[in-house]
Design an enzyme around this catalytic site. Structure first.
Site, PDB file in Angstrom:
ATOM      1  N   LEU A  68       0.834  -1.204   0.000  1.00  0.00           N
ATOM      2  CA  LEU A  68       0.000   0.000   0.000  1.00  0.00           C
ATOM      3  C   LEU A  68       0.867   1.251   0.000  1.00  0.00           C
ATOM      4  CD1 LEU A  68      -2.661  -0.973   2.719  1.00  0.00           C
ATOM      5  CD2 LEU A  68      -2.865  -1.188   0.228  1.00  0.00           C
ATOM      6  N   ASP A  69       0.312   2.348  -0.530  1.00  0.00           N
ATOM      7  CA  ASP A  69       0.980   3.644  -0.460  1.00  0.00           C
ATOM      8  C   ASP A  69       1.209   4.038   0.994  1.00  0.00           C
ATOM      9  OD1 ASP A  69       0.840   3.857  -3.200  1.00  0.00           O
ATOM     10  OD2 ASP A  69      -0.904   5.180  -3.213  1.00  0.00           O
ATOM     11  N   ARG A  70       2.147   4.949   1.190  1.00  0.00           N
ATOM     12  CA  ARG A  70       2.451   5.448   2.531  1.00  0.00           C
ATOM     13  C   ARG A  70       1.194   5.900   3.270  1.00  0.00           C
ATOM     14  NH1 ARG A  70       6.562   8.490   5.155  1.00  0.00           N
ATOM     15  NH2 ARG A  70       7.944   8.448   3.351  1.00  0.00           N
TER      16      ARG A  70
END
Length: 256
Positions: A68-70
């Site tokens: 997942l993205d940050r």
């Protein structure tokens, strides 16, 4: 190991489910999934390394399957062995791992259900862009498709605009796919530094971190996206993993 904290980091995660071959956790946000050569900060991978120390000492490994993205919270699937990494990696390639996200978007869509199937490409390949990672919809991009369903609507309240809780089901896994498609439909994620009204928010955030000025422009400290469910088959068993909505997004729904 000493870490630098150029911007906010939430290293927390919760174990949701586990087998001999994999572990599913709910990642906090903001938190990178995997170490970056340019950033010296804690990541989900570092936390898993500590949690799975026994497995690693006995020949195991950490392979993050659904990264997942940050700023995206929620379900993350991690293989603990080389064999599991191969099996789950092939399942990802065959699109047999099904994802469900919850998003808080600005405004009230005129639709209850919508689909966006516009291809996505990197903007800088076609025109100058101050944000290298920014994607956009373009006919020559990579095919992708996302379905959206409105779950609830919240009126404007205090300094926050009207918001809508949307269920998102991506059928492909392109970079920033949900964010790009929601922006294309006219309802970007609350707090989105790249696909909201002004992508200079992203550059300001990278250089200065979270500031009062950014708070007044974005209204939320991260983009409001949460991976809430993952479905996949493991050893002839259908596995369904759920991650509850995190407190920061839940509080926004309850207000007003």
């Amino acid at each position: 190991m000493e870490y630098e904290f150029p911007i906010e980091v939430d290293p927390s995660f919760d174990v949701l489910d586990e087998s001999d071959g994999w572990i599913a956790v709910s990642k906090g946000a903001p938190l990178l999934s995997h170490p970056s050569s340019s950033k010296n900060e804690p990541t989900l991978w570092h936390g898993l390394q500590a949690l799975l120390a026994y497995e690693l000492a006995n020949g195991g490994q950490i392979s993050i399957i659904t990264r997942l993205d940050r700023e995206t919270s929620g379900v993350t699937l991690v293989a603990k062995t080389a064999a599991a990494a191969r099996t789950l990696g092939k399942a990802m390639e065959r699109r047999e791992i099904h994802k469900r996200y919850l998003a808080l978007v600005t405004g009230h869509p005129v639709w209850e259900c919508a689909e966006c199937a516009e291809p996505i490409a990197r903007l800088s390949l076609f025109e100058p862009s101050c944000v290298f990672v920014k994607q956009f919809c373009h006919s020559s991009g990579r095919p992708c498709r996302t379905e959206f369903h409105v779950l609830s609507r919240r009126p404007a309240h205090g300094n926050l605009p009207a918001l809508t809780l949307v269920e998102c089901r991506p059928y492909t896994g392109r970079m920033h796919q949900i964010r790009v498609h929601l922006a294309r439909l006219g309802h970007p994620l609350l707090g989105d530094k790249i696909y909201g009204a002004d992508d200079t928010c992203y550059l300001d955030f990278i250089s200065q971190g979270w500031t009062p000025g950014l708070e007044s422009r974005l209204l939320f400290h991260r983009h409001a996206l949460h991976a809430s469910e993952l479905r996949f088959t493991w050893e002839n068993r259908q596995c369904v993993v759920h991650a509850p909505l995190p407190s920061d997004m839940a509080a926004l729904i309850q207000e007003g």
